[in-house]
Design an enzyme around this catalytic site. Structure first.
Site: not given
Length: 401
Positions: A117, A124, A188, A190, A222, A226, A229, A242, A246, A347
């Site tokens: 990834d 971002h 996420e 992607e 993904d 948080r 992480q 993570k 996925t 975000e």
């Protein structure tokens, strides 16, 4: 191109697309098909009827054998399918092999050999840098020089629709680290590409070799914890935050279907080192859509991605790492400059401090149990016909730890 198949307007699964997937009907073994309109064309039956060249690529529960066959085979198969679906003279022999999508189950389209990834959206990276490292430089010093990435867990890549169990792990509190369920579960949005043709150990793949190795693109979510992480990612990067799941979309859009979507990516300054330079533009003009519990919360533009897919492939192999059929490489979160273009909740809500207010009055900083996330994407095909990616979806289930 006109097809004799009834394709609903705006479906994204016209003859310009023909994405590959693996499907099954009740009581039958999985096999390979392509989406066309509201149907899937059974390639295993088509080959058995002598209408399509086959070396037992399609009577299989994975796309890997076909993907490894290489670009000439991919193009010849695509050309033949277009002929069969546009020449009405073939309708009588092909139509019996069309199966309504409502009658099938879709599976993981390929066996994932490895999963990487990347972190390729400047918008971002700046946003997350400001959240995780307030007061410091938003971008790491290497970010403008190479496409940063991390290795994930291929064994936890799952098909769209798979329930996502809330993960457990360590997180930091004012009283020290504690163990328990993540309270900052995120998405996420992607776009990823999958490798078809492998490469030899010790031989880097240049950006110009992208078409010869890459089979197609999929949507990726993904999922990210948080809080886990943020506590674990320094100095070696993401791990348990993570690696729990996925999700990918069930349809693989072939590279040939996306030629019309290619666009010039953002200017790169400073100029990348020679091995990362591309002789042709490889940005992709895709528009993503993120839905949370049926409400659209963001529309990230993929054309704004700073690092392109050929650059990601070149960087992943420049040290001599070998490619394998089924290697999945994801873009990293797709975000644009505007708030309604951000591809993650961290975000969109600025780490929960400014929660989303959904049309039904619900507020979300991060995901709650029972929440369903759907990510879709569309590109412009030849003549403006939409190229659809289908969707990647998942529902959050209660914690098990």
């Amino acid at each position: 191109m006109e097809t004799w198949v009834d394709v609903p307007e705006g479906s994204g699964f016209g003859v310009e697309n023909l994405p590959y997937g693996v499907f099954s009907r009740r009581g039958e073994l999985p096999r390979v098909g392509v989406a066309i309109g509201d149907h899937v064309l059974d390639l295993a039956e088509l080959a058995a009827a002598g209408l399509l060249a086959d070396r037992r690529w399609f009577a299989a529960g994975t796309l890997n054998s076909f993907m490894s066959a290489g670009r000439p085979v991919w193009q010849a198969t695509r050309d033949r399918l277009i002929t069969l679906l546009t020449d009405s003279g073939h309708r009588g022999s092909v139509e019996p092999h069309l199966v309504p999508l409502r009658e099938i189950e879709l599976h993981l389209p390929f066996d994932v050999a490895d999963y990487v990834d990347f972190y390729s959206s400047r918008d971002h990276a700046v946003n997350v840098g400001q959240i995780f490292r307030p007061g410091a430089e938003s971008l790491p010093p290497n970010w403008l020089h190479l496409p940063i990435g991390y290795h994930g867990r291929s064994g936890t890549v799952v098909p769209s629709g798979t329930p996502i169990v809330r993960p457990c792990g360590q997180r930091r509190t004012d009283d020290g680290p504690v163990f328990g369920p993540s309270v900052k579960l995120d998405v996420e949005a992607e776009v990823g590409f999958v490798v078809g043709v492998p490469s030899a150990l010790g031989r880097p793949v240049p950006t110009a070799g992208f078409r010869d190795h890459v089979f197609g693109f999929v949507l990726v979510n993904d999922w990210s914890a948080r809080d886990i992480q943020a506590w674990e990612y320094q100095p070696l990067g993401p791990f348990l935050g993570k690696s729990f799941a996925t999700s990918i979309s069930p349809w693989v859009v072939p590279l040939a279907a996306l030629e019309s979507a290619r666009t010039t990516p953002p200017a790169q300054a400073p100029e990348p080192l020679p091995y990362l330079r591309c002789d042709e533009p490889w940005g992709l003009d895709l528009t993503l859509r993120i839905e949370l519990n049926g409400h659209v919360v963001s529309r990230p533009p993929f054309a704004t991605m700073y690092w392109t897919a050929p650059q990601q492939l070149a960087h992943a192999t420049v040290n001599g790492a070998a490619l394998r059929t089924g290697d999945l490489m994801a873009s990293g979160t797709v975000s644009g400059p505007d708030r309604n273009q951000r591809g993650s909740l961290i975000e969109l809500t600025w780490d929960g401090r400014d929660p989303l207010v959904l049309p039904d009055g619900q507020r979300r900083g991060y995901l709650e149990d029972g929440d369903t996330v759907r990510i879709q994407a569309t590109a412009a095909g030849p003549g403006g016909a939409p190229i659809g990616f289908g969707e990647v979806a998942g529902t959050v289930m209660p914690v098990l730890c």
